[in-house]
Design an enzyme around this catalytic site. Structure first.
Site, PDB file in Angstrom:
ATOM      1  N   TYR A 104       5.972 -50.657  11.025  1.00 46.09           N
ATOM      2  CA  TYR A 104       4.736 -51.662  10.474  1.00 46.09           C
ATOM      3  C   TYR A 104       4.171 -52.442  11.534  1.00 46.09           C
ATOM      4  CZ  TYR A 104       1.963 -54.944   8.418  1.00 46.09           C
ATOM      5  OH  TYR A 104       0.803 -55.702   7.833  1.00 46.09           O
ATOM      6  N   SER A 117      -2.157 -57.870  12.352  1.00 47.92           N
ATOM      7  CA  SER A 117      -0.970 -58.461  12.195  1.00 47.92           C
ATOM      8  C   SER A 117      -0.254 -59.189  13.293  1.00 47.92           C
ATOM      9  CB  SER A 117      -0.171 -57.778  11.198  1.00 47.92           C
ATOM     10  OG  SER A 117       1.388 -58.436  10.938  1.00 47.92           O
TER      11      SER A 117
HETATM   12  P1  NDP Z   1      -2.108 -55.819  -0.928  1.00 49.70           P
HETATM   13  O1  NDP Z   1      -0.829 -54.943  -1.189  1.00 49.70           O
HETATM   14  O2  NDP Z   1      -2.406 -56.929  -1.930  1.00 49.70           O
HETATM   15  O3  NDP Z   1      -3.309 -55.046  -0.557  1.00 49.70           O
HETATM   16  C1  NDP Z   1      -3.651 -53.910  -0.140  1.00 49.70           C
HETATM   17  C2  NDP Z   1      -4.813 -53.053  -0.360  1.00 49.70           C
HETATM   18  O4  NDP Z   1      -4.557 -51.802   0.403  1.00 49.70           O
HETATM   19  C3  NDP Z   1      -4.658 -52.532  -1.618  1.00 49.70           C
HETATM   20  O5  NDP Z   1      -6.037 -52.657  -2.033  1.00 49.70           O
HETATM   21  C4  NDP Z   1      -4.316 -51.101  -1.913  1.00 49.70           C
HETATM   22  O6  NDP Z   1      -5.138 -50.231  -2.488  1.00 49.70           O
HETATM   23  C5  NDP Z   1      -4.691 -50.681  -0.302  1.00 49.70           C
HETATM   24  N1  NDP Z   1      -4.134 -49.382   0.066  1.00 49.70           N
HETATM   25  C6  NDP Z   1      -2.764 -49.335   0.264  1.00 49.70           C
HETATM   26  N2  NDP Z   1      -2.618 -48.139   0.622  1.00 49.70           N
HETATM   27  C7  NDP Z   1      -3.853 -47.194   0.518  1.00 49.70           C
HETATM   28  C8  NDP Z   1      -4.083 -45.895   0.556  1.00 49.70           C
HETATM   29  N3  NDP Z   1      -3.489 -45.201   0.649  1.00 49.70           N
HETATM   30  N4  NDP Z   1      -5.564 -45.673   0.149  1.00 49.70           N
HETATM   31  C9  NDP Z   1      -6.197 -46.693  -0.003  1.00 49.70           C
HETATM   32  N5  NDP Z   1      -6.033 -47.923   0.064  1.00 49.70           N
HETATM   33  C10 NDP Z   1      -4.688 -48.250   0.063  1.00 49.70           C
HETATM   34  O7  NDP Z   1      -1.942 -56.636   0.657  1.00 49.70           O
HETATM   35  P2  NDP Z   1      -2.938 -57.442   1.561  1.00 49.70           P
HETATM   36  O8  NDP Z   1      -4.380 -57.726   1.004  1.00 49.70           O
HETATM   37  O9  NDP Z   1      -2.013 -58.596   1.825  1.00 49.70           O
HETATM   38  O10 NDP Z   1      -3.049 -56.207   2.503  1.00 49.70           O
HETATM   39  C11 NDP Z   1      -4.323 -56.151   3.133  1.00 49.70           C
HETATM   40  C12 NDP Z   1      -4.080 -55.783   4.750  1.00 49.70           C
HETATM   41  O11 NDP Z   1      -3.687 -57.027   5.276  1.00 49.70           O
HETATM   42  C13 NDP Z   1      -2.861 -54.662   5.160  1.00 49.70           C
HETATM   43  O12 NDP Z   1      -3.618 -54.020   6.169  1.00 49.70           O
HETATM   44  C14 NDP Z   1      -2.011 -55.534   5.614  1.00 49.70           C
HETATM   45  O13 NDP Z   1      -1.020 -54.783   6.388  1.00 49.70           O
HETATM   46  C15 NDP Z   1      -2.484 -56.705   6.169  1.00 49.70           C
HETATM   47  N6  NDP Z   1      -1.690 -57.843   6.368  1.00 49.70           N
HETATM   48  C16 NDP Z   1      -1.113 -58.569   5.365  1.00 49.70           C
HETATM   49  C17 NDP Z   1      -0.356 -59.791   5.522  1.00 49.70           C
HETATM   50  C18 NDP Z   1       0.457 -60.352   4.429  1.00 49.70           C
HETATM   51  O14 NDP Z   1       1.395 -61.146   4.755  1.00 49.70           O
HETATM   52  N7  NDP Z   1       0.025 -60.109   3.268  1.00 49.70           N
HETATM   53  C19 NDP Z   1      -0.548 -60.215   6.800  1.00 49.70           C
HETATM   54  C20 NDP Z   1      -1.061 -59.617   7.868  1.00 49.70           C
HETATM   55  C21 NDP Z   1      -1.707 -58.574   7.656  1.00 49.70           C
HETATM   56  P3  NDP Z   1      -4.564 -49.201  -3.483  1.00 49.70           P
HETATM   57  O15 NDP Z   1      -3.329 -49.257  -3.902  1.00 49.70           O
HETATM   58  O16 NDP Z   1      -5.344 -49.488  -4.968  1.00 49.70           O
HETATM   59  O17 NDP Z   1      -4.899 -48.052  -2.870  1.00 49.70           O
HETATM   60  C1  8X3 Z   2       2.377 -58.987   7.633  1.00 48.27           C
HETATM   61  C2  8X3 Z   2       2.740 -60.151   8.192  1.00 48.27           C
HETATM   62  O1  8X3 Z   2       4.891 -61.512   9.478  1.00 48.27           O
HETATM   63  O2  8X3 Z   2       4.992 -60.548   7.061  1.00 48.27           O
HETATM   64  O3  8X3 Z   2       1.651 -58.315   8.346  1.00 48.27           O
HETATM   65  O4  8X3 Z   2       4.780 -59.234   9.082  1.00 48.27           O
HETATM   66  S1  8X3 Z   2       4.400 -60.706   8.512  1.00 48.27           S
END
Ligand code: NDP
Ligand code: 8X3
Length: 250
Positions: free
Chosen positions: A150, A137
């Site tokens: 985070y 991220s």
């Molecule tokens: P979502 O919340 O839409 O998806 C997150 C996914 O992670 C879900 O499928 C969830 O599945 C899974 N997850 C969370 N905890 C667990 C666990 N304990 N075991 C297994 N699976 C888990 O968020 P995003 O798609 O946005 O996030 C995906 C990745 O991208 C993350 O690593 C996030 O930090 C990163 N990210 C997101 C950004 C944003 O602004 N959205 C920006 C930068 C990075 P379930 O709950 O079914 O287990």
């Molecule tokens: C999530 C992106 O900028 O909201 O990883 O922290 S930010």
């Protein structure tokens, strides 16, 4: 047929990537905690294209089981998309919840390590053209109030990706850290512990990255010629910029 192993395939980036790859003829191993969502995903595609496994990244044994129980036609693995993860809370220290901090560490750091170690032999079997795409991220580098643990977990992902690539040098496996900025998925709903109003407000007046945009990028990364390693890919919405350092006046 190439195979992609995805963590966090129940929502956001992971779900969009699963659908894009399956539509384009890859076999998909879709994992996450919410089994009913995995089942819906599986049912959308012809039989045999998607294998689902309930994995909780904070529980190493569920990762070990999922890999051990992979059907023969879902191995070797061509691409590991280490995507599952979360942020919990955005209050600055000291108004924090230590339990939330631990969950982020267990999921974003330990879960990613354990998945990598378990899937690595299957990537090595795939050999030339195999890749690992770790989701970091911009928060690993751009400090903001409440980014605390985070952002630090994503700093781990950044450095671990480089160290992993160094350890794997001389082999065939590529390693990328994909570092998005503001994206609209369930991320902020999870971060705010289900506060729908705060979630909507966060994205007000901004055109954020959408999960489909990330899926397109994962497709691009996984389909590079086998001698190409894209090491770091930062992607942000046009509206998001790294601002100058804040001056705190007393
Ligand atoms: P979502 O919340 O839409 O998806 C997150 C996914 O992670 C879900 O499928 C969830 O599945 C899974 N997850 C969370 N905890 C667990 C666990 N304990 N075991 C297994 N699976 C888990 O968020 P995003 O798609 O946005 O996030 C995906 C990745 O991208 C993350 O690593 C996030 O930090 C990163 N990210 C997101 C950004 C944003 O602004 N959205 C920006 C930068 C990075 P379930 O709950 O079914 O287990
Ligand atoms: C999530 C992106 O900028 O909201 O990883 O922290 S930010």
């Amino acid at each position: 047929m190439p195979v992609i192993f995805i963590t966090g395939a129940t929502s956001g980036f992971g779900a969009a990537t699963a659908r894009l790859f399956a539509k384009n003829g890859w076999k998909v191993v879709a994992t996450g905690r919410r089994l009913e969502r995995l089942q819906v995903l599986k049912d959308e595609f012809p039989q045999g294209l998607i294998h689902i496994a309930q994995v909780d990244l904070t529980k190493r044994e569920t990762i070990v089981e999922a890999v051990k129980n992979l059907p023969a036609d879902f191995r070797p693995v061509t691409c590991l998309f280490n995507n599952g993860g979360l942020a919990l809370g955005s209050d600055p220290i000291p108004d924090i919840d230590l339990g939330d901090w631990q969950t982020m560490i267990d999921t974003n750091i330990s879960g990613l390590i354990h998945t990598t170690v378990e899937v690595l032999p299957l990537l090595k079997e795939a050999g030339r053209g195999a890749s690992i795409i770790n989701v970091g991220s911009v928060a690993h580098r751009w400090a903001y109030p409440g980014g605390n643990v985070y952002g630090a977990t994503k700093a781990f992902v950044h450095q671990f990706s480089h160290n992993l690539r160094t350890d794997l040098a001389g082999g065939d496996i590529r390693v990328t850290t994909l570092e998005p900025g503001m994206a609209k998925s369930e991320f902020t709903l999870v971060r705010t512990h289900g506060d729908a109003e705060a979630n909507e407000k966060f994205y007000e007046g901004v055109e954020p990255i959408l999960p489909g945009n990330i899926a397109d990028i994962v497709w691009f990364l996984a389909n590079q010629p086998p001698h190409i390693n894209i090491s770091i890919l930062e992607v942000v919405p046009v509206a998001q910029v790294p601002a100058r350092a804040q001056i705190i006046r007393k």
